[in-house]
Write a protein that holds these residues in place. Structure first.
Motif, PDB file in Angstrom:
ATOM      1  N   SER A 350     -11.470  12.850  -4.519  1.00  9.34           N
ATOM      2  CA  SER A 350     -10.224  12.491  -3.834  1.00  9.34           C
ATOM      3  C   SER A 350      -9.248  11.825  -4.798  1.00  9.34           C
ATOM      4  O   SER A 350      -9.652  11.181  -5.773  1.00  9.34           O
ATOM      5  CB  SER A 350     -10.516  11.562  -2.657  1.00  9.34           C
ATOM      6  N   PRO A 351      -7.953  11.941  -4.546  1.00 10.74           N
ATOM      7  CA  PRO A 351      -6.953  11.331  -5.432  1.00 10.74           C
ATOM      8  C   PRO A 351      -6.911   9.820  -5.265  1.00 10.74           C
ATOM      9  O   PRO A 351      -7.355   9.265  -4.255  1.00 10.74           O
ATOM     10  CB  PRO A 351      -5.642  11.970  -4.970  1.00 10.74           C
ATOM     11  N   THR A 352      -6.356   9.145  -6.242  1.00 10.85           N
ATOM     12  CA  THR A 352      -6.155   7.698  -6.154  1.00 10.85           C
ATOM     13  C   THR A 352      -5.164   7.405  -5.040  1.00 10.85           C
ATOM     14  O   THR A 352      -4.090   8.017  -4.976  1.00 10.85           O
ATOM     15  CB  THR A 352      -5.617   7.152  -7.485  1.00 10.85           C
ATOM     16  N   PRO A 353      -5.481   6.477  -4.131  1.00 14.34           N
ATOM     17  CA  PRO A 353      -4.565   6.236  -3.005  1.00 14.34           C
ATOM     18  C   PRO A 353      -3.264   5.581  -3.444  1.00 14.34           C
ATOM     19  O   PRO A 353      -3.226   4.795  -4.398  1.00 14.34           O
ATOM     20  CB  PRO A 353      -5.366   5.302  -2.098  1.00 14.34           C
ATOM     21  N   ALA A 354      -2.194   5.915  -2.747  1.00  8.22           N
ATOM     22  CA  ALA A 354      -0.897   5.289  -2.990  1.00  8.22           C
ATOM     23  C   ALA A 354      -0.893   3.876  -2.426  1.00  8.22           C
ATOM     24  O   ALA A 354      -1.787   3.481  -1.668  1.00  8.22           O
ATOM     25  CB  ALA A 354       0.207   6.123  -2.334  1.00  8.22           C
ATOM     26  N   ASP A 355       0.099   3.089  -2.804  1.00 11.43           N
ATOM     27  CA  ASP A 355       0.247   1.759  -2.234  1.00 11.43           C
ATOM     28  C   ASP A 355       0.366   1.853  -0.720  1.00 11.43           C
ATOM     29  O   ASP A 355       0.897   2.835  -0.176  1.00 11.43           O
ATOM     30  CB  ASP A 355       1.491   1.075  -2.797  1.00 11.43           C
ATOM     31  N   ARG A 356      -0.103   0.819  -0.049  1.00 13.20           N
ATOM     32  CA  ARG A 356      -0.058   0.810   1.408  1.00 13.20           C
ATOM     33  C   ARG A 356       1.366   0.572   1.902  1.00 13.20           C
ATOM     34  O   ARG A 356       2.257   0.160   1.151  1.00 13.20           O
ATOM     35  CB  ARG A 356      -0.975  -0.272   1.947  1.00 13.20           C
ATOM     36  N   GLY A 357       1.553   0.825   3.212  1.00  9.69           N
ATOM     37  CA  GLY A 357       2.880   0.738   3.799  1.00  9.69           C
ATOM     38  C   GLY A 357       3.165  -0.591   4.479  1.00  9.69           C
ATOM     39  O   GLY A 357       3.096  -1.655   3.862  1.00  9.69           O
ATOM     40  N   THR A 358       3.468  -0.547   5.751  1.00  9.75           N
ATOM     41  CA  THR A 358       3.876  -1.710   6.538  1.00  9.75           C
ATOM     42  C   THR A 358       2.883  -2.862   6.413  1.00  9.75           C
ATOM     43  O   THR A 358       1.668  -2.659   6.490  1.00  9.75           O
ATOM     44  CB  THR A 358       3.990  -1.315   8.020  1.00  9.75           C
ATOM     45  N   ARG A 390      -2.031   4.043  13.764  1.00  2.67           N
ATOM     46  CA  ARG A 390      -1.933   5.245  14.616  1.00  2.67           C
ATOM     47  C   ARG A 390      -0.620   5.988  14.389  1.00  2.67           C
ATOM     48  O   ARG A 390      -0.578   7.215  14.457  1.00  2.67           O
ATOM     49  CB  ARG A 390      -2.016   4.851  16.095  1.00  2.67           C
ATOM     50  N   SER A 391       0.423   5.245  14.125  1.00  9.51           N
ATOM     51  CA  SER A 391       1.737   5.865  13.958  1.00  9.51           C
ATOM     52  C   SER A 391       1.967   6.364  12.535  1.00  9.51           C
ATOM     53  O   SER A 391       3.065   6.822  12.216  1.00  9.51           O
ATOM     54  CB  SER A 391       2.834   4.883  14.361  1.00  9.51           C
ATOM     55  N   GLY A 392       0.941   6.256  11.684  1.00  6.11           N
ATOM     56  CA  GLY A 392       1.027   6.818  10.346  1.00  6.11           C
ATOM     57  C   GLY A 392       1.615   5.909   9.291  1.00  6.11           C
ATOM     58  O   GLY A 392       1.976   6.363   8.204  1.00  6.11           O
ATOM     59  N   GLU A 393       1.704   4.607   9.553  1.00  2.00           N
ATOM     60  CA  GLU A 393       2.375   3.694   8.620  1.00  2.00           C
ATOM     61  C   GLU A 393       1.469   3.193   7.492  1.00  2.00           C
ATOM     62  O   GLU A 393       1.938   2.492   6.604  1.00  2.00           O
ATOM     63  CB  GLU A 393       2.946   2.502   9.389  1.00  2.00           C
ATOM     64  N   ARG A 394       0.177   3.500   7.517  1.00  2.00           N
ATOM     65  CA  ARG A 394      -0.778   3.035   6.507  1.00  2.00           C
ATOM     66  C   ARG A 394      -0.600   1.530   6.256  1.00  2.00           C
ATOM     67  O   ARG A 394      -0.340   1.084   5.138  1.00  2.00           O
ATOM     68  CB  ARG A 394      -0.637   3.808   5.197  1.00  2.00           C
ATOM     69  N   PRO A 395      -0.794   0.702   7.274  1.00  2.08           N
ATOM     70  CA  PRO A 395      -0.453  -0.716   7.149  1.00  2.08           C
ATOM     71  C   PRO A 395      -1.441  -1.486   6.278  1.00  2.08           C
ATOM     72  O   PRO A 395      -2.586  -1.077   6.067  1.00  2.08           O
ATOM     73  CB  PRO A 395      -0.513  -1.210   8.594  1.00  2.08           C
ATOM     74  N   THR A 396      -0.966  -2.612   5.787  1.00  3.83           N
ATOM     75  CA  THR A 396      -1.811  -3.607   5.160  1.00  3.83           C
ATOM     76  C   THR A 396      -1.611  -4.912   5.926  1.00  3.83           C
ATOM     77  O   THR A 396      -1.079  -4.907   7.044  1.00  3.83           O
ATOM     78  CB  THR A 396      -1.487  -3.747   3.656  1.00  3.83           C
ATOM     79  N   VAL A 397      -2.059  -6.033   5.358  1.00  5.91           N
ATOM     80  CA  VAL A 397      -1.914  -7.341   6.002  1.00  5.91           C
ATOM     81  C   VAL A 397      -1.250  -8.290   5.020  1.00  5.91           C
ATOM     82  O   VAL A 397      -1.578  -8.305   3.831  1.00  5.91           O
ATOM     83  CB  VAL A 397      -3.286  -7.900   6.439  1.00  5.91           C
ATOM     84  N   ARG A 398      -0.286  -9.070   5.515  1.00  4.27           N
ATOM     85  CA  ARG A 398       0.358 -10.105   4.709  1.00  4.27           C
ATOM     86  C   ARG A 398       0.011 -11.460   5.303  1.00  4.27           C
ATOM     87  O   ARG A 398       0.219 -11.700   6.500  1.00  4.27           O
ATOM     88  CB  ARG A 398       1.877  -9.909   4.692  1.00  4.27           C
ATOM     89  N   VAL A 399      -0.525 -12.346   4.488  1.00  5.02           N
ATOM     90  CA  VAL A 399      -0.904 -13.684   4.935  1.00  5.02           C
ATOM     91  C   VAL A 399       0.304 -14.611   4.825  1.00  5.02           C
ATOM     92  O   VAL A 399       0.940 -14.691   3.769  1.00  5.02           O
ATOM     93  CB  VAL A 399      -2.082 -14.221   4.101  1.00  5.02           C
TER      94      VAL A 399
END
Length: 421
Positions: A350-358, A390-399
């Motif tokens: 598999s390819p290296t994943p891109a940076d996450r989104g929201t 679910r909406s395709g935003e590939r979210p991450t978490v910000r503390v």
């Protein structure tokens, strides 16, 4: 075969894939009477599945039956297992201070009953545990296939408020204990990848002294143990989106606490519990867990729980423990094992994943205790992340280091949830 010194913490590399080794014959009681031929058969099967490492668990009472006695023969047994792994092309992570395994506690007699002492705060006890870490590290330091030491298998559960007999401590005391053990590991094995292996109370329980900051800032990688019996499966159902993306979410939650963008994330435990999943769900869960985790940048590796089923001849285990293996008690590969092997082979291409989104904000406030239950299953942050995913935003978490109103999630964490299954 590679060692930790080949890939410094934080360096870009292909994720590693391995398994937590549960001996086929005798489970972890096999350490009492080690059969290296049987160990070799088990490890060869793991290597043949296409995996590159195992995590092993020598029992604390056998290594250190008295506070001032560390048994040379027991240390030699651990080295023998590491050497057998090398002979079949497997690298090894050795977990020190066992601790807790599959709902059973393995605490030496000098810490309970008439000799009850706090394992985290009593100075003599802490020094003795650090001596064990150093002694085991020195025994293994020149093994070319040693990846590093992990500090206890979910040993933080001994301090949790839901433990039947907790060792009380403060956040600073938990941090000092962790630093002491990691420093002992670094002294013995300067080039190893050394980690602290906390279970999810550290991430979800507001009153827990072991914190996400400790897991994300101490040691050479941030470790997560992702189990869907933590309320995720019970609340949303076996084939739910939340179950499918549970490990991915947990990795992104861990990323939110990372002090540097390139800190490695390690999915060090994840398994397919039959307390939640039907048999037909297991291959799907295995494959989707690997696929979704691979979408997380800086993934150090995935280490499945576990290699072999617990024999039905052994009593008093939670029922799910008899079904978690990639191999059965006869050493035959199971459907879950075949699914993991296929998922690993695909992941390696598999390819290296891109940076996450929201980024979903988690307001934790400030030390000493953090407001973290909103990140637990059913909590407001957990559900916002799942909705964005679910909406395709590939979210991450910000503390966010301030308090804000939030809905707490389900904190039936780790071993307590498994034991009740």
């Amino acid at each position: 075969m590679s060692s930790a010194s080949d890939t410094p913490a934080g360096a870009s590399h292909r994720p590693r894939f391995g398994v937590n080794y549960t001996p086929r014959i005798g489970w972890f009681h096999a350490w009492h009477d080690l059969d290296l031929d049987a160990v070799g058969e088990d490890l060869r099967a793991i290597s043949d599945l296409g995996l590159d490492h195992v995590r092993v668990f020598p029992l604390w009472p056998l290594l250190q039956p008295n506070r001032t006695l560390i048994r040379p023969g027991a240390l030699a047994d651990v080295r023998s297992v590491v050497d057998v792994a090398a002979s079949v092309g497997l690298d090894v992570v050795v977990d020190v201070v066992q601790g807790h395994l599959s709902s059973f506690d393995f605490v030496p007699s000098w810490l309970h009953s008439w000799h009850r002492r706090n394992m985290f705060t009593d100075p003599e006890v802490v020094n003795s545990i650090a001596d064990l870490v150093r002694a085991l590290g020195e025994t293994l330091a020149d093994a070319p296939n040693l990846l590093g030491l992990s500090m206890g298998n979910e040993i933080n559960q001994f301090s949790a408020s839901n433990h039947p007999d907790p060792d009380a401590l403060t956040v600073p005391q938990a941090e000092q204990w962790t630093r002491t053990m990691l420093e002992a590991a670094r002294t013995a094995v300067p080039t190893g990848l050394h980690t602290v292996s906390n279970y999810d109370a550290a991430w979800f329980m507001d009153d827990h002294a072991f914190t996400p900051d400790q897991s994300a800032q101490l040691g050479d990688a941030t470790v997560v143990h992702s189990w869907i019996f933590d309320g995720t499966g019970q609340r949303y159902g076996a084939r739910s989106y939340e179950v499918e993306h549970r490990a991915e979410y947990y990795l992104e939650l861990a990323r939110g606490f990372s002090p540097t963008p390139d800190r490695p994330l390690w999915l060090q435990e994840v398994g397919a519990p039959r307390s939640i999943l039907e048999q037909d769900d297991v291959p799907w869960f295995v494959q989707r867990t690997v696929e979704t985790a691979m979408d997380c940048p800086n993934l150090y590796g995935i280490t499945w729980w576990c290699s072999h089923d617990v024999s039905p001849d052994l009593a008093d285990f939670p029922p799910l423990e008899h079904t978690l293996g990639l191999f059965d008690t006869h050493g035959r590969i199971k459907e879950s094992g075949a699914a993991f092997g296929e998922a690993v082979a695909a992941a390696l291409q598999s390819p290296t994943p891109a940076d996450r989104g929201t980024a979903i904000d988690l307001h934790v406030g400030t030390e000493p205790l953090l407001q973290r239950s909103a990140a637990a299953p059913g909590g407001s942050v957990f559900e916002q992340w799942m909705d964005a995913s679910r909406s395709g935003e590939r979210p991450t978490v910000r503390v966010v280091r301030e308090h804000a109103a939030a809905r707490a999630g389900d904190t039936r964490t780790g071993g307590a949830a498994a034991t009740r299954s």
